[in-house]
Design an enzyme around this catalytic site. Structure first.
Site, PDB file in Angstrom:
ATOM      1  CG  LEU A 178      47.651  65.278  59.418  1.00  0.00           C
ATOM      2  CD1 LEU A 178      47.617  63.890  58.802  1.00  0.00           C
ATOM      3  CD2 LEU A 178      47.361  65.547  60.751  1.00  0.00           C
ATOM      4  CG  ASP A 179      53.797  67.907  62.177  1.00  0.00           C
ATOM      5  OD1 ASP A 179      53.318  68.874  62.064  1.00  0.00           O
ATOM      6  OD2 ASP A 179      53.896  67.193  63.188  1.00  0.00           O
ATOM      7  CE  LYS A 180      58.849  65.592  53.342  1.00  0.00           C
ATOM      8  NZ  LYS A 180      60.050  66.351  52.738  1.00  0.00           N
ATOM      9  CG  HIS A 219      55.423  70.348  65.303  1.00  0.00           C
ATOM     10  ND1 HIS A 219      55.177  69.582  64.189  1.00  0.00           N
ATOM     11  CD2 HIS A 219      56.537  71.145  65.196  1.00  0.00           C
ATOM     12  CE1 HIS A 219      56.185  70.059  63.279  1.00  0.00           C
ATOM     13  NE2 HIS A 219      57.048  70.872  64.035  1.00  0.00           N
ATOM     14  CE  LYS A 277      55.512  64.531  64.883  1.00  0.00           C
ATOM     15  NZ  LYS A 277      55.807  65.260  63.710  1.00  0.00           N
TER      16      LYS A 277
END
Ligand code: URA
Length: 243
Positions: free
Chosen positions: A109-111, A194, A197
């Site tokens: 998962l992204d930060k 991503h 997004k």
């Protein structure tokens, strides 16, 4: 290895079942704080039966597990990596009693994304979960800058092209609260960089908050606070690759 398939050295058992180094383990045994079935262990190479003999360090049981399967409710600000120079990693959130060598987050998962991260030392299962050909679903909850219209459902379902020309597999978009179209559920069966997004961007909006709430057939435990980790139940481990 099956619990009863054979005896192994005590120092090997402790090394495999904990995150302690060989030297730390030697120190524990030298300090006489390791017990086997309640008796103080004196020899590094004494033979024990994994899963049968009760081993502890300083009174804390070192239980036998072939593999460890953990559910983390990832907070924003941590990174899905085994090491990072600058940021806290998801592995640093694991309490001592659940730590062992070889653990890694299966998928990233992204930060700034929150939610369900599956952490294990079972490379085979992680590989099957992540393999694009198995199409394991991941469900995300997202909050957006601009509301999406009904027509976005069709766009997501059609297999959209995101920036850079990458073609995505068909994804499912739903509105959990039909009166608020800035809140969406998105189900993907792949994991491009991503991806949520970029898909939302391609649909004309931006993600302002993102949380993963399900992997395969396993939903993030709503009683697990942000930053907390728990062991997964046997049934949950089976369901992680449910299609
Ligand atoms: N999609 C994203 O854009 N970010 C994540 O962290 C996961 C899926």
């Amino acid at each position: 290895m099956h619990p009863n398939s054979g005896k192994i050295r005590l120092d090997r058992y402790l090394s495999e079942q904990t995150s302690y180094s060989r030297n730390e383990i030697k120190e524990f045994i030298k300090r006489r704080v390791v017990t086997v079935n309640g008796e103080t262990a004196r020899l590094f190479d004494m033979k024990i039966a994994p899963g049968t003999d009760a081993v502890s360090i300083e009174g804390n049981a070192v239980e036998y597990r072939e593999h460890v399967y953990l559910m983390l409710n990832k907070p924003a600000g941590t990174v899905c990596a085994t090491r990072d120079e600058l940021s806290e990693t998801v592995l640093q959130l694991i309490p001592e009693n659940l730590r062992r060598k070889g653990l890694f987050p299966a998928g990233r998962l992204d930060k700034d994304t929150e939610g369900f991260v599956f952490i294990t030392d079972d490379g085979d299962l992680a590989h099957r979960m992540l393999s694009p050909k198995n199409h394991v679903e991941k469900l995300y909850y997202a909050e957006l800058s601009e509301p999406l219209s009904e027509s976005a459902i069709e766009l997501f379902a059609s297999g959209m092209t995101v920036d850079g020309g990458e073609k995505c597999l068909p994804a499912k978009l739903t509105f959990p609260d039909p009166s608020d179209r800035k809140k969406v559920h998105i189900t993907l069966c792949e994991g491009k960089f991503h991806q949520v997004k970029r898909m939302v961007h391609a649909a004309g909006s931006e993600v302002v908050y993102l949380r993963r709430i399900r992997i395969g057939g396993v939903t993030l435990d709503e009683n697990l606070p942000l930053g907390a980790v728990r062991e997964m139940l046997h049934k949950e481990v089976e369901n992680i690759i449910a299609l």
